[in-house]
Write a protein that holds these residues in place. Structure first.
Motif, PDB file in Angstrom:
ATOM      1  N   ASP A  64     -11.649   4.269  -1.348  1.00  0.00           N
ATOM      2  CA  ASP A  64     -11.326   4.967  -0.093  1.00  0.00           C
ATOM      3  C   ASP A  64     -10.369   4.160   0.799  1.00  0.00           C
ATOM      4  O   ASP A  64      -9.922   4.653   1.829  1.00  0.00           O
ATOM      5  N   ARG A  65     -10.047   2.916   0.390  1.00  0.00           N
ATOM      6  CA  ARG A  65      -9.095   2.072   1.116  1.00  0.00           C
ATOM      7  C   ARG A  65      -9.522   1.753   2.553  1.00  0.00           C
ATOM      8  O   ARG A  65      -8.683   1.474   3.405  1.00  0.00           O
ATOM      9  N   VAL A  90     -11.174  -4.346  -9.982  1.00  0.00           N
ATOM     10  CA  VAL A  90     -12.297  -3.406  -9.875  1.00  0.00           C
ATOM     11  C   VAL A  90     -13.202  -3.835  -8.724  1.00  0.00           C
ATOM     12  O   VAL A  90     -13.602  -4.991  -8.645  1.00  0.00           O
ATOM     13  N   ILE A  91     -13.491  -2.893  -7.821  1.00  0.00           N
ATOM     14  CA  ILE A  91     -14.423  -3.243  -6.746  1.00  0.00           C
ATOM     15  C   ILE A  91     -15.795  -2.614  -6.962  1.00  0.00           C
ATOM     16  O   ILE A  91     -16.774  -3.039  -6.394  1.00  0.00           O
ATOM     17  N   ASP A  92     -15.859  -1.608  -7.825  1.00  0.00           N
ATOM     18  CA  ASP A  92     -17.164  -1.016  -8.134  1.00  0.00           C
ATOM     19  C   ASP A  92     -17.116  -0.389  -9.525  1.00  0.00           C
ATOM     20  O   ASP A  92     -16.503   0.661  -9.705  1.00  0.00           O
ATOM     21  N   PRO A  93     -17.760  -1.062 -10.501  1.00  0.00           N
ATOM     22  CA  PRO A  93     -17.683  -0.568 -11.886  1.00  0.00           C
ATOM     23  C   PRO A  93     -18.281   0.831 -12.040  1.00  0.00           C
ATOM     24  O   PRO A  93     -18.068   1.472 -13.068  1.00  0.00           O
ATOM     25  N   GLY A 139       0.823  -1.202   0.000  1.00  0.00           N
ATOM     26  CA  GLY A 139       0.000   0.000   0.000  1.00  0.00           C
ATOM     27  C   GLY A 139       0.858   1.253   0.000  1.00  0.00           C
ATOM     28  O   GLY A 139       1.629   1.480   0.940  1.00  0.00           O
ATOM     29  N   GLY A 140       0.772   2.026  -1.062  1.00  0.00           N
ATOM     30  CA  GLY A 140       1.449   3.318  -1.118  1.00  0.00           C
ATOM     31  C   GLY A 140       0.493   4.233  -1.843  1.00  0.00           C
ATOM     32  O   GLY A 140      -0.721   4.130  -1.636  1.00  0.00           O
ATOM     33  N   ILE A 141       1.020   5.095  -2.721  1.00  0.00           N
ATOM     34  CA  ILE A 141       0.092   5.872  -3.547  1.00  0.00           C
ATOM     35  C   ILE A 141      -0.595   4.914  -4.513  1.00  0.00           C
ATOM     36  O   ILE A 141      -1.787   4.994  -4.745  1.00  0.00           O
ATOM     37  N   GLY A 142       0.157   3.929  -5.012  1.00  0.00           N
ATOM     38  CA  GLY A 142      -0.454   2.825  -5.752  1.00  0.00           C
ATOM     39  C   GLY A 142      -0.660   1.635  -4.820  1.00  0.00           C
ATOM     40  O   GLY A 142      -0.231   1.650  -3.668  1.00  0.00           O
ATOM     41  N   ILE A 143      -1.309   0.596  -5.330  1.00  0.00           N
ATOM     42  CA  ILE A 143      -1.463  -0.652  -4.575  1.00  0.00           C
ATOM     43  C   ILE A 143      -1.056  -1.791  -5.497  1.00  0.00           C
ATOM     44  O   ILE A 143      -1.498  -1.866  -6.647  1.00  0.00           O
ATOM     45  N   GLY A 144      -0.188  -2.658  -5.002  1.00  0.00           N
ATOM     46  CA  GLY A 144       0.193  -3.841  -5.758  1.00  0.00           C
ATOM     47  C   GLY A 144       0.156  -5.045  -4.836  1.00  0.00           C
ATOM     48  O   GLY A 144      -0.148  -4.930  -3.654  1.00  0.00           O
ATOM     49  N   ALA A 145       0.473  -6.208  -5.378  1.00  0.00           N
ATOM     50  CA  ALA A 145       0.549  -7.408  -4.556  1.00  0.00           C
ATOM     51  C   ALA A 145       1.663  -8.296  -5.079  1.00  0.00           C
ATOM     52  O   ALA A 145       1.932  -8.332  -6.280  1.00  0.00           O
ATOM     53  N   GLY A 146       2.317  -8.967  -4.159  1.00  0.00           N
ATOM     54  CA  GLY A 146       3.275 -10.010  -4.500  1.00  0.00           C
ATOM     55  C   GLY A 146       2.683 -11.327  -4.023  1.00  0.00           C
ATOM     56  O   GLY A 146       2.338 -11.460  -2.852  1.00  0.00           O
TER      57      GLY A 146
END
Lengths: 368, 368
Positions: free
Chosen positions: A273-274, A253-256, A224-231
């Motif tokens: 909104d995280r 996408v959590i809400d189209p 979690g930063g300005i972007g969000i990624g995953a490993g």
């Protein structure tokens, strides 16, 4: 395997054994030669010769303190050497560039960071800033007796880990139109080519080596930063995907009907909104597809601590089909905001661990 | 590995070699003993002895037709035997139960299917229906000279592949409150315990062995029926997840304001209109997380053919971040609606391939 060994020449075999011993010391910590032999399956005589070679290369050191109840050399522990060889971890992110030097003992010896918004800044200008920082970090490391054996660059976007090409980094507004290759552009004097990888992948690697990932066989590290990624780590190995693009959780996408995202879609997790519910809503898809043992919440999510992670897990328990039988496990990362840098430095050091002979033996007469 | 071999007794080693040879013939097709030796790394003498043993067990047969340009036994091909040993594949799905017998040559020798809505029907009644069908299939196989060496049951829900417990099958309205174990309840006379697995996982296994999956190192098989599931194959192996629950694509939410799903959520793919756009919308999450080489559209999606698959791929190209550099690949499965049954029968047969000595040598004198 038998056929493979036949095809290996003796130099390959020795390199393989040197790597086996050094890797074991790096991961498992100091121990005696006898224990190394027992744990690696090599003979004590072979282990002694390999350790002597690694000591000559300053990759391994003898510890002064004998363990209680033992006398003399057989009981003296050996350890991966501190402050001799290092790995240079570099990062370009949305609002900073940074450099890190990690030694074989796992100590972070140098930390340099320079804040400043990189959004929309031309790649070559950001690369120049990072090069200055990297050279300063290499100088600081050299002043502590550390030679860096390699460098890896963490990038917040889709990276081809083989070529180091950055395809796209939406949050930097780098759209890859010019085939950006910031790692290649770095060209650090005295170092081989800088490798590049996605920042969440490298953070997951650090989590696997130093964090809660040590105790997990599969997990997803959420960056979690300005972007969000995953490993994504499965069976102790990083999932890269067919093209190196796996783990783009930020663009689930959590809400189209949600707000527009820099990637072109609407309602991606990255622009939500995280809140714990919004994070769990994206993780629901991930858990349904991958069924990981745990979710490790990193970066800004880690700073929100146990209570936030617990709330994410409670939402997941409500949202996922299998949670009734196997409740969701979500934990904050203990590696803080530097996980990607730590992973990058670890990846750089792994080149030495994979082939210790790339570090020359000191004071060896060069052949005529 | 050297240490492991020492710990193996000679019986283990022989079983391992028998399995190696049989597995090679099952996967790669008929070939000469000399070629088998070259490809497995065993000596010709060892291969001849192993093939003789497998022939005695009726697991391998000599083909009558010598290949062109060869004379006599050395050029005679051997093959995994047809119509001797079989695997029983079973399936309980929303609107049918079915049984399949596959032999080692890859031929489906028996197909039985009984249509009828199983929604809300008590597990034991459905199991009784399937048992009758399975016994009829075993009889039909026996009439063709085939003894079944094992059985595997495909189920449309979350299954623990170790215990065979069905946790939940939302589309059957089986909510797992009673800890359903339909595989255990089957108890087929003359067969060991029936194993169970998720239907999409088994279909992916069939795709890997017989379908387009043969040419792919990673893919996602999408199982379209009344429910939707997915089998995820990475590096040629099925991804099961930490609890056996991976691949629940049907419960990836594509619109949180969508219609209610049997799982309790709203707007899952399973309750969507299943248009190429709706399917691509769920696959977008999957592609962003897993980055597979290809998506294989199975079941009802397969019957929609190339044009539908092409439309799904075009939507994915528009919706995913990496498609610009690596366009999406979506193809219809060629295995039809029976892919899960074929995978179940394959899994059942794999018990023989993994240990050919579970099939006794015929006419061998029993020891006194």
């Amino acid at each position: 395997v038998a056929r493979k060994l036949v095809a290996m020449d003796l130099g390959d075999l020795r390199r393989h054994h040197l790597s086996l011993v050094l890797d074991h010391l790096v991961r498992e910590g100091p121990r005696s030669r006898a224990r190394l032999a027992a744990e690696t399956g090599l003979t004590k005589k072979t282990v002694s010769a390999l350790v002597a070679d690694l000591i000559d290369r300053e990759l391994v050191e003898e510890l002064d303190t004998p363990r209680p109840g033992t006398v003399g050399r057989p009981g003296t522990d050996v350890a991966a050497a501190g402050r001799t060889v290092g790995g240079l971890g570099l990062e370009i992110n949305v609002d900073y560039v940074a450099a890190y030097v990690l030694d074989l003992s796992g100590e972070v010896c140098v930390r340099h960071r320079s804040d400043g918004d990189n959004r929309g800044v031309p790649t070559d200008r950001v690369v120049r800033r990072l090069r200055r920082l990297a050279m300063a970090a290499l100088d600081a490391a050299a002043a502590r007796g550390i030679r860096c054996a390699g460098a890896t660059l963490a990038l917040p976007g889709l990276v081809d880990p083989t070529s180091g090409t950055l395809f796209v980094a939406p949050n930097l507004h780098w759209l890859g139109d010019q085939g950006d290759a910031p790692a290649e552009a770095l060209r650090l004097a005295g170092l081989d080519a800088v490798r590049a990888d996605n920042e969440a992948n490298l953070a997951a690697l650090a989590e696997l080596r130093f964090g809660v990932g040590r105790r997990l066989s599969s997990f997803v590290y959420v960056s979690g930063g300005i972007g969000i990624g995953a490993g994504v780590v499965l069976d102790g190995r990083l999932l890269r995907g067919a093209h190196g693009f796996a783990g783009e959780l930020g663009h689930v996408v959590i809400d189209p009907a949600g707000p527009p995202c820099a990637c072109g879609a609407r309602g991606c997790l990255e622009v939500s909104d995280r809140s714990p519910l919004a994070v769990a809503t994206a993780l629901r898809s991930l858990v349904h597809l991958l069924d990981p043992e745990a979710v490790v919440l990193g970066g800004t999510f880690a700073t929100l601590g146990e209570a936030n992670a617990g709330e994410v897990a409670r939402h997941l328990d409500r949202l996922t089909l299998g949670a009734r039988w196997h409740p969701s496990l979500a934990v904050p990362s203990t590696l803080g905001a530097d996980a990607a840098l730590l992973g990058a430095a670890t990846a750089a050091l792994d080149r030495v661990v994979a082939d210790p002979t790339i570090v020359p033996i000191l004071n060896e007469e060069p052949s005529a």
